[in-house]
Design an enzyme around this catalytic site. Structure first.
Site, PDB file in Angstrom:
ATOM      1  N   LYS A 228       0.786  -1.238  -0.053  1.00  0.00           N
ATOM      2  CA  LYS A 228      -0.108  -0.067  -0.198  1.00  0.00           C
ATOM      3  C   LYS A 228       0.829   1.133  -0.054  1.00  0.00           C
ATOM      4  CE  LYS A 228      -4.170   1.936   2.567  1.00  0.00           C
ATOM      5  NZ  LYS A 228      -4.901   1.929   3.441  1.00  0.00           N
TER       6      LYS A 228
ATOM      7  N   TYR B 133     -14.753  -0.176  -7.637  1.00  0.00           N
ATOM      8  CA  TYR B 133     -15.968   0.554  -7.470  1.00  0.00           C
ATOM      9  C   TYR B 133     -16.981   0.559  -8.794  1.00  0.00           C
ATOM     10  CZ  TYR B 133     -13.706   2.566  -3.565  1.00  0.00           C
ATOM     11  OH  TYR B 133     -12.957   2.655  -2.480  1.00  0.00           O
TER      12      TYR B 133
ATOM     13  N   LYS C 188      -1.872  -1.794  -4.036  1.00  0.00           N
ATOM     14  CA  LYS C 188      -2.738  -0.513  -3.717  1.00  0.00           C
ATOM     15  C   LYS C 188      -1.969   0.844  -3.921  1.00  0.00           C
ATOM     16  CE  LYS C 188      -6.731   1.572  -0.867  1.00  0.00           C
ATOM     17  NZ  LYS C 188      -7.465   1.407   0.711  1.00  0.00           N
TER      18      LYS C 188
ATOM     19  N   ARG D  26     -11.201   9.078   1.411  1.00  0.00           N
ATOM     20  CA  ARG D  26     -11.331   9.631   2.744  1.00  0.00           C
ATOM     21  C   ARG D  26     -12.445  10.595   2.879  1.00  0.00           C
ATOM     22  NH1 ARG D  26      -4.569  10.831   2.427  1.00  0.00           N
ATOM     23  NH2 ARG D  26      -4.037   8.464   2.857  1.00  0.00           N
TER      24      ARG D  26
END
Length: 343
Positions: free
Chosen positions: A213, A332, A267, A223
């Site tokens: 990450k 998503y 990520k 966020r």
């Protein structure tokens, strides 16, 4: 102005002479032949859908920075899980947005068996037992400062954070999580979680390590989604990987495998395709990418402005992960892509 006419060189070779009669366009000439030799394919089995859950009833809050993505109350999250299962999506990854009053310096609310993430897991598994649930044991949605760990005197303390993340992982497994995916990047967390899961009878619960990450600029919309954007003090560079480093990413993945990780995650996604390829080649482990919020929102924003074909860019970006070596993608776009593939 004089017109220049190129002169054909004496004895110029034909295209067949130049290529040795190897004309690579032959198999591109028709749709059927292109399909016949296509090297990588995207299927619904490659998709993991990240969703955001909140307290309340019948809540569907749009996230301004992520067009088409919503914060969902548990009742609506269950309905979306049912839709995902019907589309064939194998798994959901759930992330909470908790009330600011429940956040503190240590993220202690993550240890509440009845917090929103654990209640969401139980509700989804009760209604849709066939779908996989992936939960994150990191503390950032639960801390008052937005960091993934416990903050002491301006420092994210590693070992105390690992202890709390480990306890949270066991509680999430008890709620019904199938995979624990700790994103905090603390040293030793994978081994500690594996030991604790096994000791508590959760030997069958897998660990998807956020092995690599990176300290990235692409997390901003996420966020906002989990409510940490205005809380974060400083940055996360003392525990996320420097985005200039690839050898370090390999060492992180190797360490997590040694500690018991079942799967690796990279990520963000598209800016780190080289890391995906390196990890897959090096370890031959199940390897995933998280197409993060910034990647998603850039495609959506450009499409909304008419600058790109959003549907084609979405599919091209997802296929890039497969080409790089991914076994699956957290995105998503999952329900949108799954619907297209089904149709």
């Amino acid at each position: 102005m004089n017109k220049f006419t190129p002169t054909k060189p004496a004895g110029a070779r034909s295209v067949d002479d130049i290529t040795g009669s190897r004309r690579l366009r032959r198999m591109r000439k028709a749709d059927w032949s292109r399909r016949l030799v296509q090297e990588n394919r995207l299927t619904v089995d490659d998709l993991i859908w990240p969703i955001f859950v909140v307290d309340g009833k019948n809540v569907r809050e749009p996230i301004a920075a992520m067009p088409g993505v919503f914060r969902l109350s548990i009742d609506l999250a269950v309905k979306e899980a049912e839709r995902a299962a019907k589309l064939g999506i194998p798994a959901l990854a759930t992330f909470p947005n908790v009330d600011i009053a429940l956040r503190d310096q240590t993220g202690s609310h993550i240890l509440d068996p009845d917090n929103v993430i654990n209640r969401a897991t139980r509700a989804i598994k009760d209604a849709v037992p066939e779908i996989g649930i992936i939960t994150d044991a990191a503390l950032d949605p639960f801390t008052s400062h937005g960091h993934d760990g416990i903050l002491r005197d301006g420092i994210i303390v590693n070992d105390e954070t690992v202890e709390q993340v480990t306890a949270a992982a066991v509680i999430q497994a008890a709620a019904g999580a199938d995979i624990i995916a700790p994103s905090d990047m603390m040293d030793g967390r994978i081994g500690a979680i594996r030991d604790a899961l096994d000791a508590n009878g959760f030997q069958d619960v897998a660990i998807m390590s956020y092995a690599t990450k990176f300290a990235s600029a692409f997390y901003g919309p996420y966020r906002e989604a989990v409510g940490t954007a205005g809380l974060l003090k400083g940055d996360k560079k003392t525990y996320y990987i420097d985005h200039a480093n690839s050898d370090e990413a390999v060492r992180e993945a190797e360490q997590d495998i040694a500690e018991g990780a079942d799967m690796l995650m990279v990520k963000p996604g598209l800016p780190y395709l080289d890391i995906i390829r390196r990890l897959k080649d090096e370890f031959q482990m199940p390897t995933f990418a998280y197409q993060v919020s910034g990647e998603y929102s850039m495609i959506k924003a450009a499409a909304a402005n008419g600058w790109i074909d959003g549907e084609k860019a979405m599919l091209e970006s997802l296929l890039a992960f497969k080409r790089a070596g991914c076994d699956g993608i957290l995105t998503y776009f999952a329900p949108e892509v799954a619907t297209m593939l089904k149709e």
